[in-house]
Design a protein around this motif. Structure first.
Motif, short mmCIF file in Angstrom:
data_model
loop_
_atom_site.label_atom_id
_atom_site.label_comp_id
_atom_site.label_asym_id
_atom_site.label_seq_id
_atom_site.Cartn_x
_atom_site.Cartn_y
_atom_site.Cartn_z
N CYS A 133 0.65 -1.25 -0.01
CA CYS A 133 -0.02 -0.05 0.01
C CYS A 133 0.87 1.24 0.03
O CYS A 133 1.83 1.25 0.44
CB CYS A 133 -1.04 0.00 1.21
N GLU A 137 -3.74 5.11 -0.27
CA GLU A 137 -4.51 3.89 -0.44
C GLU A 137 -4.99 3.61 0.94
O GLU A 137 -5.98 2.79 1.35
CB GLU A 137 -3.83 2.78 -1.13
N HIS A 144 0.85 9.24 -3.89
CA HIS A 144 0.30 7.96 -4.45
C HIS A 144 1.41 7.63 -5.54
O HIS A 144 1.35 6.63 -6.18
CB HIS A 144 -0.87 7.96 -5.24
#
Length: 858
Positions: A133, A137, A144
């Motif tokens: 992750c 997220e 990201h």
């Protein structure tokens, strides 16, 4: 305001084993409202994983993926021939991690923010058994571009594969959210909520509370940045700025990141981490309740000036919007900068400007902690539609004594986390008013609340909230209000605090006895009777907003000098498109009809009872204080300036009055379209329901059709209202069905005609004698006039008069009408003879002839 339990526990001792529900209950006990208890949006297995292998595999689409073997702990690993301890195979598209890194792995069955469920799935030729992750997220931030590597995100924190990442990242922590009322602005901080929690669990604040603001602040060694508070005329009794603290921190590392504990706390309370400097100012605001602002010191002029806006000034705020400033806007400006002139830096207490924004290259920072007028900030925020977190606190009142302490906390954090150096010289420009002192008479609390609080209970409660209390028990107390409670202005405010801290459950619930002989007034009963009569006649009672646009008067074709055009305009309307108070109920009722017609309703009959507003053109209404009861002169001035608001009733009908059906004797009944006489009959229904006699005459008044409009007057001739068919051009303008009819009556005028209660006579058991009579009258004579004359002349034996036929034709002559009436006579003590009935009829006809020139038709 949201507060994570671990953050709250740092500043107040929580009761052993307390969870979010118990903390929320304690806050509710002292008057706050619970909004909810929140946890992270991640559920299911989320663990620490160690990357054992990483193989880069180019794909045909040009993308390169990583095929990873990840150790997620003995409890979660699958058997792996290549690794004795086992692992899981996971496909990952990010490239910012290497073998040996500890990462966060969402295993199958986990659900990430947004309802994203994780499952094993085949992709790029492999079965990906979970997901590595990123911060976004997990709902931890906006990053990201790469995977969350724990060594970077949690420096110095030891992690092992299989460890629960929910607890590690604080995603399992409960956060309590409360709704803060406007008078409790200090609760928009962990500092304020910690004090309230201590009150809620009945623990002394001095024993369990730890203030997040530093208790000691070293005095400045010399003058700091130049600050000038310009003379400012008080706005509603408050100066624009009475304290301004400015501190400089130099050499802050622009690459320094905010620590994980700080970004987690900001995220948990609903704020987005931005950069170290911005995060520090937001963190201090949340912790202490003192909003702060940071400037790029290198972009500032020689002196900061707090003043009101000048004509033509503009400001580009941090959100990139260019704003035209108002003369009441309080500004922070600078002088002697690079441009050599005055420059606007920000809207004081609301939002800073883009010119001096802290950027990625900023190393020298100026911190601002000030105390601005709540009224000024509230007006500016609403004027520019900028409901910022800072404005939310300033407009409810902040603690002026907190400014240097909050600046000290922010300075320490920047030095510790950003490697900066704090200037020993700093500025504290202050013009504070003395603390508020309130005299609390002995026994006043008991008179207001109805509970016999002891002197010790009153003193203890006021001391707990931070007041200094002087005076002997049993005598009046002199109470000095703490600086963080600007809402405490008068003695009843202190009474509320005493009741709140001693428990609202101690305040008895006593139902006052209903005094005998008091019920609805005659007017109230009449109004309800009128509503009942109309509803029984097929109307639906509605309630519309009394706010209208000026265009409705044009649609109604009102003359320019019509009194209904003289309206009262609202200063702060709900909608800028409807700023006027209605002068007729039809002004707003037509909108209700139009909405129903547009939704497919074709047969509609609506009625509304309500007030209309008539401008009297008087002097402005004075604003009265609440300290004492206003005097007679003040009340008279208020009454003189208030507009008249008489009670009206209005109805509007469209489509069919009655649909097709079957009569009681089995014959088919055709539908009946709405006619203008239906509106007249509705007006008669109102009059009959309240027990007042009316007369109907031909009339002419907009917005009714001139040839189908009736005046409604009392028996004494006083105008009550109008009824009939609306003008075709009005209907076309409003988009209403053709032949729509309406009525409107002034109920205040109608109810003024109410006499003493009607004495009901016993019903006669003797038969009635009916006599029919046809009278020929000129067309200019209204049937109502003839009916009134017949009633006047028939005498006491007359029971009812009913018009049952109208004839116009050659037999009665041009310009004349034949009206046929049925007169019913009855005596209470005998059966009338034919001679008696005929004599009464002849007398009635004679009176009609005398008044109207009627001639009996043979």
């Amino acid at each position: 305001m949201r507060v994570p339990l671990r953050w709250l526990a740092e500043h107040v001792d929580l009761e052993p084993g307390s969870r979010g529900a118990e903390v929320a209950a304690a806050l509710v006990r002292v008057g706050l409202e619970e909004e909810g208890i929140h946890t992270g949006d991640v559920t299911g297995p989320l663990v620490v994983g160690e990357v054992l292998e990483l193989v880069k595999e180019p794909q045909k689409n040009g993308k390169t993926i990583n095929w990873c073997r990840v150790d997620v702990g003995p409890e979660h690993n699958e058997a792996d021939l290549d690794h004795a301890q086992g692992s899981r195979g996971i496909v990952c598209g990010a490239h910012n991690f290497v073998v040996g890194d500890h990462v966060v792995v969402a295993l199958p069955g986990a659900v990430l923010p947004g309802g994203f469920a994780i499952a094993a799935r085949k992709t790029y030729g492999h079965v990906s058994d979970g997901m590595i992750c990123s911060s976004r997220e997990l709902g931890l931030g906006d990053d990201h571009d790469g995977i969350l590597v724990l060594a970077q995100a949690r420096p110095g924190v030891a992690t092992v594969p299989g460890q629960d990442a929910l607890a590690l990242l604080g995603l399992d922590e409960e956060t309590v959210e409360v709704n803060v009322t406007p008078d409790r602005g200090y609760c928009f901080s962990v500092r304020g909520l910690a004090r309230e929690y201590a009150h809620g669990v009945r623990r002394p604040v001095a024993e369990v509370f730890r203030d997040p603001a530093p208790a000691e602040v070293a005095a400045p060694v010399g003058p700091g940045p130049a600050v000038r508070l310009e003379a400012d005329p008080p706005l509603r009794g408050q100066v624009g700025c009475d304290r301004f603290v400015a501190r400089a921190v130099r050499g802050v590392d622009p690459a320094a990141a905010s620590p994980a504990w700080m970004t987690e706390r900001l995220r948990q309370v609903g704020m987005r981490p931005v950069s170290l400097v911005v995060d520090v100012t937001n963190y201090v605001m949340l912790a202490t309740g003192q909003p702060m602002h940071a400037y790029d010191l290198g972009l500032l002029g020689e002196a900061l000036v707090v003043r009101r806006a000048r004509a033509g000034e503009k400001l580009t705020t941090l959100d990139g919007v260019v704003r035209d400033l108002h003369a009441e806007d309080l500004l922070v400006t600078d002088e002697g900068g690079r441009a050599g002139s005055t420059r606007v830096l920000g809207l004081a207490g609301v939002m800073g400007g883009a010119d001096t924004e802290v950027s990625a290259g900023t190393t020298d920072v100026l911190l601002e902690a000030a105390h601005f007028s709540p009224v000024s900030v509230a007006r500016t925020a609403r004027r520019h539609r900028l409901p910022s977190e800072a404005a939310k606190r300033f407009e409810r009142g902040t603690d002026p004594q907190l400014c240097p302490r909050a600046a000290e906390l922010a300075t320490r954090l920047l030095v510790e986390l950003g490697g900066g150096r704090a200037d020993a010289a700093w500025t504290d420009e202050s013009a504070l008013a003395p603390a508020t002192v309130i005299e609390l008479p002995a026994g006043f609390c008991e008179r207001v609340v109805g509970v016999a609080y002891s002197a010790a209970e009153i003193r203890e409660a006021l001391t707990e909230i931070g007041c200094a209390v002087e005076g002997a028990d049993g005598a009046a107390l002199t109470v000095t209000v703490p600086s963080w409670r600007p809402d405490l202005r008068q003695k009843v405010d202190l009474v509320e605090e005493v009741a709140r801290l001693n428990g609202y459950d101690r305040v008895p619930s006593v139902l006052p006895p209903a005094p005998a002989g008091r019920g609805l007034t005659a007017g109230q009963r009449a109004r309800r009777s009128a509503a009942r009569g109309l509803v029984e006649d097929g109307f639906v009672e509605v309630l519309s907003y009394p706010f209208v646009a000026a265009s409705v008067h044009d649609a109604f074709r009102l003359p320019a000098d019509d009194p209904r055009r003289r309206t009262v305009r609202l200063v702060n309307p709900l909608s800028a498109e409807a700023p006027l108070m209605r002068t007729s109920i039809l002004d707003s009722l037509v909108e209700t009809l139009r909405r129903n017609v547009s939704r497919g309703s074709r047969d509609v009959a609506l009625v509304e009872f309500g007030s209309v507003t008539r401008s009297v053109g008087g002097a402005p209404v004075p604003v009265l204080g609440v300290q004492d009861r206003p005097g007679e002169a003040e009340l008279a001035a208020v009454a003189a300036g208030l507009p008249e608001q008489p009670l009206h009733v209005a109805g509007i009908l469209a489509g069919r009055r009655r649909g097709p059906g079957v009569t009681s004797d089995g014959f088919a009944a055709t539908s009946e379209a709405v006619l203008w006489v239906d509106a007249v009959e509705a007006a008669r229904t109102v009059a009959r329901s309240v027990g007042v006699g009316i007369e109907v005459r031909a009339g002419d008044r907009a917005p009714w059709h001139p040839g189908r409009c009736a005046e409604v007057r009392t028996a004494g001739g006083t105008l009550v209202g109008h009824a009939g068919e609306l003008h075709p051009s009005v209907l076309a303008t409003l988009g209403l069905p053709a032949r729509t009819a309406a009525f409107e009556l002034d109920l205040d005028v109608l109810l003024a005609e109410l006499g003493p209660p009607v004495r009901v006579a016993p019903l006669s058991t003797y038969p009635a004698a009916t006599q029919d009579v046809a009278l020929v009258v000129p067309d200019t004579v209204a049937a109502a006039e003839v009916e009134a004359a017949l009633r006047a002349g028939a005498g006491s034996l007359l029971e009812d008069v009913r018009l049952f036929d109208l004839y116009r034709g050659s037999q009665v002559g041009e310009g004349r009408s034949s009206l046929a009436f049925a007169l019913r006579f009855r005596a209470p003590d005998r059966t009338l003879t034919a001679e008696e009935a005929s004599a009464a009829r002849d007398t009635a006809v004679a009176e009609a002839a005398r008044r109207t020139g009627a001639v009996q038709r043979a």
